[in-house]
Write a protein that holds these residues in place. Sequence first.
Motif, PDB file in Angstrom:
ATOM      1  N   HIS A  39      29.149  14.443 -24.563  1.00  0.00           N
ATOM      2  CA  HIS A  39      29.150  15.193 -23.298  1.00  0.00           C
ATOM      3  C   HIS A  39      27.898  16.056 -23.124  1.00  0.00           C
ATOM      4  CE1 HIS A  39      30.834  16.907 -19.690  1.00  0.00           C
ATOM      5  NE2 HIS A  39      30.603  18.132 -20.142  1.00  0.00           N
ATOM      6  N   GLY A  40      27.462  16.686 -24.198  1.00  0.00           N
ATOM      7  CA  GLY A  40      26.267  17.519 -24.089  1.00  0.00           C
ATOM      8  C   GLY A  40      25.054  16.704 -23.674  1.00  0.00           C
ATOM      9  N   THR A  41      24.903  15.541 -24.285  1.00  0.00           N
ATOM     10  CA  THR A  41      23.780  14.667 -23.933  1.00  0.00           C
ATOM     11  C   THR A  41      23.903  14.179 -22.495  1.00  0.00           C
ATOM     12  OG1 THR A  41      23.511  13.933 -26.218  1.00  0.00           O
ATOM     13  CG2 THR A  41      22.647  12.490 -24.500  1.00  0.00           C
ATOM     14  N   ALA A  42      25.106  13.800 -22.082  1.00  0.00           N
ATOM     15  CA  ALA A  42      25.302  13.303 -20.721  1.00  0.00           C
ATOM     16  C   ALA A  42      24.950  14.364 -19.684  1.00  0.00           C
ATOM     17  CB  ALA A  42      26.752  12.841 -20.547  1.00  0.00           C
ATOM     18  N   MET A  43      25.422  15.577 -19.904  1.00  0.00           N
ATOM     19  CA  MET A  43      25.162  16.636 -18.923  1.00  0.00           C
ATOM     20  C   MET A  43      23.679  17.003 -18.889  1.00  0.00           C
ATOM     21  SD  MET A  43      27.916  17.349 -17.295  1.00  0.00           S
ATOM     22  CE  MET A  43      27.709  18.981 -16.589  1.00  0.00           C
ATOM     23  N   ALA A  44      23.060  17.074 -20.056  1.00  0.00           N
ATOM     24  CA  ALA A  44      21.639  17.418 -20.096  1.00  0.00           C
ATOM     25  C   ALA A  44      20.796  16.342 -19.429  1.00  0.00           C
ATOM     26  CB  ALA A  44      21.207  17.624 -21.548  1.00  0.00           C
ATOM     27  N   GLU A  45      21.079  15.081 -19.754  1.00  0.00           N
ATOM     28  CA  GLU A  45      20.282  13.997 -19.181  1.00  0.00           C
ATOM     29  C   GLU A  45      20.573  13.816 -17.691  1.00  0.00           C
ATOM     30  OE1 GLU A  45      20.886  10.524 -21.579  1.00  0.00           O
ATOM     31  OE2 GLU A  45      19.703  11.351 -23.256  1.00  0.00           O
ATOM     32  N   GLY A  46      21.820  13.984 -17.295  1.00  0.00           N
ATOM     33  CA  GLY A  46      22.173  13.822 -15.885  1.00  0.00           C
ATOM     34  C   GLY A  46      21.502  14.866 -15.002  1.00  0.00           C
ATOM     35  N   PHE A  47      21.597  16.111 -15.389  1.00  0.00           N
ATOM     36  CA  PHE A  47      20.997  17.150 -14.550  1.00  0.00           C
ATOM     37  C   PHE A  47      19.470  17.171 -14.677  1.00  0.00           C
ATOM     38  CE2 PHE A  47      25.305  18.605 -13.943  1.00  0.00           C
ATOM     39  CZ  PHE A  47      25.267  18.947 -12.599  1.00  0.00           C
ATOM     40  N   SER A  48      18.953  16.747 -15.798  1.00  0.00           N
ATOM     41  CA  SER A  48      17.492  16.625 -15.900  1.00  0.00           C
ATOM     42  C   SER A  48      16.988  15.563 -14.927  1.00  0.00           C
ATOM     43  CB  SER A  48      17.090  16.262 -17.334  1.00  0.00           C
ATOM     44  OG  SER A  48      17.351  17.333 -18.214  1.00  0.00           O
ATOM     45  N   ALA A  49      17.695  14.421 -14.859  1.00  0.00           N
ATOM     46  CA  ALA A  49      17.289  13.354 -13.946  1.00  0.00           C
ATOM     47  C   ALA A  49      17.405  13.809 -12.490  1.00  0.00           C
ATOM     48  CB  ALA A  49      18.167  12.120 -14.174  1.00  0.00           C
ATOM     49  N   ALA A  50      18.478  14.509 -12.161  1.00  0.00           N
ATOM     50  CA  ALA A  50      18.646  14.997 -10.789  1.00  0.00           C
ATOM     51  C   ALA A  50      17.561  16.015 -10.444  1.00  0.00           C
ATOM     52  CB  ALA A  50      20.038  15.618 -10.637  1.00  0.00           C
ATOM     53  N   ALA A  51      17.244  16.884 -11.397  1.00  0.00           N
ATOM     54  CA  ALA A  51      16.220  17.899 -11.146  1.00  0.00           C
ATOM     55  C   ALA A  51      14.844  17.260 -10.949  1.00  0.00           C
ATOM     56  CB  ALA A  51      16.183  18.892 -12.312  1.00  0.00           C
ATOM     57  N   VAL A  52      14.549  16.255 -11.748  1.00  0.00           N
ATOM     58  CA  VAL A  52      13.253  15.564 -11.606  1.00  0.00           C
ATOM     59  C   VAL A  52      13.152  14.907 -10.237  1.00  0.00           C
ATOM     60  CG1 VAL A  52      11.920  13.567 -12.414  1.00  0.00           C
ATOM     61  CG2 VAL A  52      12.858  15.204 -14.064  1.00  0.00           C
TER      62      VAL A  52
END
Length: 220
Positions: A39-52
């Motif tokens: 879950h930690g990886t999913a949330m970090a990668e998901g919001f990083s992609a959205a932010a980019v």
Amino acid sequence: MMYLDCHALADLFRAFARRMNDERDYLAELDGAIGDADHGTAMAEGFSAAAVALTHDAADYPSLRIALTQAGRSFLNAVGATTGPLYASGLTRAGLAMPEDKQVPIERLADILISISEGIEERGKASPGDKTMLDAWLPATHAIRDARNEGETLAQIMTRAAAAAKEGAEATRGMVAAKGRAARLGARTIGHLDPGAVSAAALIDTAREWVCSATERETL
């Protein structure tokens, strides 16, 4: 009057991404106890992609509606686990809640958060007490509506929402998981925090911090 536009939205999502990166190991630890520890990886990668996506293309988005829809699409593309479709649905619902305008009063951030919660609820089919992220999102949206009805400022609204989300996340410690991988463990999930609820509370707290900082800058 302060406004929320695509550039401000990108700034908020960068704050979401930083918080999820900061919380990555803690969320993985929580998820490892009752799930698959991703879950930690999913949330970090998901919001990083959205932010980019929002940061690179903010100037090109004709409206907040399209920007939020693109944020949801980017989140989904980055996250294949259960979390991806849930937050993608939430962000898409938030986009539909916005007009075809480039900016809205910053108070509409509360509508975005309520819509994210509604999108997650509709997609996940979970109920309060199922030990999911909704156990943080729903108390937060109730607090937002109550605070609005009482005429509070956005900063006050977000403070109440963040407190309600944190309390809701903490309450999952006493619940039995009824959804997802954790449901297979049944009563053995009692005593563990739900990582989705904890990450949701962290996101709402980040939105509170972002609003308070924006308000302070406005009054200087």
